[in-house]
Design a protein around this motif. Structure first.
Motif, PDB file in Angstrom:
ATOM      1  N   ASP A 167      -6.619 -14.514  14.883  1.00  0.00           N
ATOM      2  CA  ASP A 167      -5.719 -14.387  16.038  1.00  0.00           C
ATOM      3  C   ASP A 167      -4.504 -15.308  15.947  1.00  0.00           C
ATOM      4  N   THR A 168      -4.605 -16.376  15.190  1.00  0.00           N
ATOM      5  CA  THR A 168      -3.462 -17.303  15.098  1.00  0.00           C
ATOM      6  C   THR A 168      -2.832 -17.308  13.704  1.00  0.00           C
ATOM      7  N   CYS A 169      -3.377 -16.507  12.785  1.00  0.00           N
ATOM      8  CA  CYS A 169      -2.962 -16.593  11.375  1.00  0.00           C
ATOM      9  C   CYS A 169      -1.475 -16.275  11.168  1.00  0.00           C
ATOM     10  N   ALA A 170      -0.987 -15.186  11.797  1.00  0.00           N
ATOM     11  CA  ALA A 170       0.425 -14.805  11.583  1.00  0.00           C
ATOM     12  C   ALA A 170       1.343 -15.938  12.039  1.00  0.00           C
ATOM     13  N   ASP A 171       1.052 -16.509  13.218  1.00  0.00           N
ATOM     14  CA  ASP A 171       1.876 -17.616  13.730  1.00  0.00           C
ATOM     15  C   ASP A 171       1.747 -18.852  12.845  1.00  0.00           C
ATOM     16  N   THR A 172       0.511 -19.119  12.383  1.00  0.00           N
ATOM     17  CA  THR A 172       0.296 -20.308  11.540  1.00  0.00           C
ATOM     18  C   THR A 172       1.112 -20.191  10.253  1.00  0.00           C
ATOM     19  N   VAL A 173       1.079 -19.004   9.629  1.00  0.00           N
ATOM     20  CA  VAL A 173       1.831 -18.823   8.382  1.00  0.00           C
ATOM     21  C   VAL A 173       3.331 -18.937   8.656  1.00  0.00           C
ATOM     22  N   TYR A 174       3.777 -18.292   9.725  1.00  0.00           N
ATOM     23  CA  TYR A 174       5.201 -18.351  10.086  1.00  0.00           C
ATOM     24  C   TYR A 174       5.630 -19.811  10.319  1.00  0.00           C
ATOM     25  N   ASN A 175       4.826 -20.555  11.087  1.00  0.00           N
ATOM     26  CA  ASN A 175       5.167 -21.963  11.369  1.00  0.00           C
ATOM     27  C   ASN A 175       5.082 -22.830  10.120  1.00  0.00           C
ATOM     28  N   ALA A 176       4.136 -22.503   9.246  1.00  0.00           N
ATOM     29  CA  ALA A 176       4.021 -23.265   7.997  1.00  0.00           C
ATOM     30  C   ALA A 176       5.278 -23.050   7.142  1.00  0.00           C
ATOM     31  N   ILE A 177       5.779 -21.824   7.121  1.00  0.00           N
ATOM     32  CA  ILE A 177       7.021 -21.564   6.355  1.00  0.00           C
ATOM     33  C   ILE A 177       8.169 -22.369   6.983  1.00  0.00           C
ATOM     34  N   LYS A 178       8.214 -22.356   8.314  1.00  0.00           N
ATOM     35  CA  LYS A 178       9.266 -23.130   9.003  1.00  0.00           C
ATOM     36  C   LYS A 178       9.162 -24.615   8.688  1.00  0.00           C
ATOM     37  N   SER A 179       7.920 -25.117   8.528  1.00  0.00           N
ATOM     38  CA  SER A 179       7.711 -26.542   8.207  1.00  0.00           C
ATOM     39  C   SER A 179       8.037 -26.862   6.761  1.00  0.00           C
ATOM     40  N   GLY A 180       8.202 -25.837   5.927  1.00  0.00           N
ATOM     41  CA  GLY A 180       8.576 -26.083   4.531  1.00  0.00           C
ATOM     42  C   GLY A 180       7.575 -25.599   3.505  1.00  0.00           C
ATOM     43  N   TYR A 181       6.400 -25.085   3.928  1.00  0.00           N
ATOM     44  CA  TYR A 181       5.426 -24.558   2.946  1.00  0.00           C
ATOM     45  C   TYR A 181       6.009 -23.313   2.281  1.00  0.00           C
ATOM     46  N   ARG A 182       5.785 -23.215   0.984  1.00  0.00           N
ATOM     47  CA  ARG A 182       6.242 -22.034   0.233  1.00  0.00           C
ATOM     48  C   ARG A 182       5.082 -21.348  -0.470  1.00  0.00           C
ATOM     49  N   LEU A 183       4.006 -22.086  -0.772  1.00  0.00           N
ATOM     50  CA  LEU A 183       2.852 -21.476  -1.444  1.00  0.00           C
ATOM     51  C   LEU A 183       1.748 -21.179  -0.419  1.00  0.00           C
ATOM     52  N   PHE A 184       1.251 -19.955  -0.450  1.00  0.00           N
ATOM     53  CA  PHE A 184       0.129 -19.552   0.402  1.00  0.00           C
ATOM     54  C   PHE A 184      -0.998 -19.062  -0.476  1.00  0.00           C
TER      55      PHE A 184
ATOM     56  N   LYS B  27      13.502 -16.214   1.602  1.00  0.00           N
ATOM     57  CA  LYS B  27      13.556 -14.931   0.895  1.00  0.00           C
ATOM     58  C   LYS B  27      12.208 -14.785   0.184  1.00  0.00           C
ATOM     59  N   ARG B  28      11.808 -13.554  -0.095  1.00  0.00           N
ATOM     60  CA  ARG B  28      10.533 -13.330  -0.797  1.00  0.00           C
ATOM     61  C   ARG B  28      10.456 -14.165  -2.070  1.00  0.00           C
ATOM     62  N   GLU B  29      11.568 -14.209  -2.826  1.00  0.00           N
ATOM     63  CA  GLU B  29      11.517 -14.893  -4.122  1.00  0.00           C
ATOM     64  C   GLU B  29      11.384 -16.411  -3.990  1.00  0.00           C
ATOM     65  N   GLU B  30      11.553 -16.937  -2.773  1.00  0.00           N
ATOM     66  CA  GLU B  30      11.355 -18.382  -2.578  1.00  0.00           C
ATOM     67  C   GLU B  30       9.892 -18.706  -2.248  1.00  0.00           C
ATOM     68  N   LEU B  31       9.114 -17.667  -1.963  1.00  0.00           N
ATOM     69  CA  LEU B  31       7.703 -17.885  -1.633  1.00  0.00           C
ATOM     70  C   LEU B  31       6.846 -17.748  -2.887  1.00  0.00           C
ATOM     71  N   PHE B  32       5.660 -18.339  -2.847  1.00  0.00           N
ATOM     72  CA  PHE B  32       4.710 -18.224  -3.960  1.00  0.00           C
ATOM     73  C   PHE B  32       3.392 -17.752  -3.342  1.00  0.00           C
ATOM     74  N   ILE B  33       3.169 -16.446  -3.429  1.00  0.00           N
ATOM     75  CA  ILE B  33       2.010 -15.858  -2.750  1.00  0.00           C
ATOM     76  C   ILE B  33       0.860 -15.651  -3.745  1.00  0.00           C
ATOM     77  N   VAL B  34      -0.272 -16.258  -3.381  1.00  0.00           N
ATOM     78  CA  VAL B  34      -1.463 -16.218  -4.246  1.00  0.00           C
ATOM     79  C   VAL B  34      -2.528 -15.359  -3.562  1.00  0.00           C
ATOM     80  N   SER B  35      -3.161 -14.507  -4.334  1.00  0.00           N
ATOM     81  CA  SER B  35      -4.330 -13.809  -3.805  1.00  0.00           C
ATOM     82  C   SER B  35      -5.411 -13.772  -4.886  1.00  0.00           C
ATOM     83  N   LYS B  36      -6.572 -13.239  -4.499  1.00  0.00           N
ATOM     84  CA  LYS B  36      -7.716 -13.308  -5.426  1.00  0.00           C
ATOM     85  C   LYS B  36      -8.466 -11.986  -5.482  1.00  0.00           C
ATOM     86  N   LEU B  37      -8.985 -11.717  -6.670  1.00  0.00           N
ATOM     87  CA  LEU B  37      -9.818 -10.538  -6.915  1.00  0.00           C
ATOM     88  C   LEU B  37     -11.244 -10.862  -6.476  1.00  0.00           C
TER      89      LEU B  37
END
Ligand code: NAP
Ligand code: NAD
Length: 321
Positions: free
Chosen positions: A27-44, A70-80
């Protein structure tokens, strides 16, 4: 605040400090990620198993739409996940996960655990978890890690992942992978904290140009909320005298000292926090340096204590035996 980056063997840059998405509430994940980006996080650091990839993608989409990144400034990690190891399952599930995130490539896609489980169709159960329907028994698949890795390499060939990596592999599995890999893993993600310092494994992968990312950098803390007795019976690293003294000396929190200890060993970190002020604090961990004797004192706390073992969740797969 931003994080320094490291160059991976794939040629891509990865932030040394990122945000881990395990147990981030839906329930809070979208806001948490958005706020984390605003705080300067780039890797998720996400995963199918965390069950929050759609919500994480919503936070990313909002930040991009508002021009914060921008998308290219983010580093998005996922797992199999384990139940998608069969060769023909890898690409379809990676594509589904990309769709959930709302992006067309992952910066890093990782084999979550070195164990293949029987396929579960996403329309039946998603995320599938370890156990069969009804929460009983685990059914394995016959697929080898070498076959799964070939399918992972094809994700890079097709531009669906810029880098690929592994998680929860031990030394023997890494040595084996080095024999058959056409594309080397860029990173190994492992449990790593002062109670589980893993020097021989760090030395092995570093010598082969593979970067290490720590998970559960705070040791027992993450496992308290899962009710794990093992974690309750251990002195929290935040309460450990050695860590506390060093934190006081530097005017930092114990959490910041634990993250700096890892990054000064060249290990990337992905702390998770559902709390905005701790989340900001966890990113501010490269602006001070621990002295050599302080690093040594923290490493001296090692007792080979592992929390994230499937056996500890009652799952009968002794992968760390
Ligand atoms: P973690 O980041 O070490 O610890 C999270 C815990 O620490 C939470 O209880 C959090 O509470 C608390 N915390 C966070 N920052 C804090 C601070 N500054 N001060 C005090 N407490 C703080 O644990 P983790 O989530 O297990 O590991 C990190 C990430 O690694 C995961 O999110 C996931 O992305 C990844 N991971 C991967 C694997 C794998 O198998 N590959 C396994 C486990 C984890 P609040 O939320 O209330 O702040
Ligand atoms: P963590 O060590 O990052 O600890 C998180 C806990 O610490 C939470 O309880 C949080 O409330 C608390 N916390 C966070 N910041 C704090 C602070 N500044 N001060 C005090 N407490 C604080 O552990 P984690 O969540 O287990 O791991 C982090 C990430 O690693 C996960 O989100 C996930 O992305 C990844 N991970 C990967 C695997 C894997 O198998 N690859 C396994 C576990 C975790």
């Amino acid at each position: 605040m931003s994080s320094p980056t490291v160059k991976l063997n794939s040629g891509h840059q990865m932030p040394l400090v990122g945000f881990g998405l395990w147990k981030v509430n839906n329930d809070t994940c979208a806001d948490t990620v958005y706020n984390a980006i605003k705080s300067g996080y780039r890797l998720f650091d996400g995963a199918c198993d965390y069950g929050n990839e759609k919500e994480s993608g919503e936070g990313v989409a909002r930040a991009i739409k508002e021009g914060i990144v921008k998308r290219e400034e983010l580093f998005i990690v996922s797992k199999l996940w384990n139940s998608f190891h069969d060769k023909e399952r890898v690409k379809p599930i990676a594509k589904k996960q990309l769709q959930d995130w709302g992006v067309d490539y992952f910066d890093l896609y990782i084999v979550h655990f070195p164990i293949a489980l029987k396929y579960v169709d996403p329309s039946v159960r998603y995320p599938p978890g370890w156990q069969n329907e009804g929460g009983k028994d685990v059914t394995t698949s016959k697929t080898s890690l070498a076959d799964t890795w070939k399918a992972m390499e094809e994700l890079v060939d097709e531009g669906l992942a810029k880098s690929i990596g592994i998680s929860n592999y031990n030394g023997a599995l890494v040595l084996d992978l080095l024999r058959y890999a056409r594309i080397l893993p860029a990173t190994l993600q492992i449990e790593h904290h002062p109670y589980l310092t893993q020097e021989p494994l760090l030395d092995l992968v570093k010598a082969n140009g593979i970067n290490v990312t720590a998970y559960s950098s705070f040791g027992p803390q993450s496992f308290l909320e899962l009710g794990m007795q093992h974690a309750k019976d251990t002195t929290l690293l935040f309460d450990n005298d050695v860590v506390k003294k060093i934190a006081d000396k530097h005017g930092k929190t114990p959490a910041q000292v634990l993250l700096r200890w890892a990054t000064q060993r060249g290990v990337a970190v992905i702390p998770k926090s559902n709390n905005q002020s701790r989340l900001a604090q966890n990113l501010d961990v490269c602006s001070f340096d621990l002295a050599a004797d302080e690093l040594k004192a923290i490493s001296g706390l090692n007792k080979g204590l592992r929390f994230n073992d499937p056996l500890a969740y009652g799952i009968s797969q002794p992968i760390f035996a």
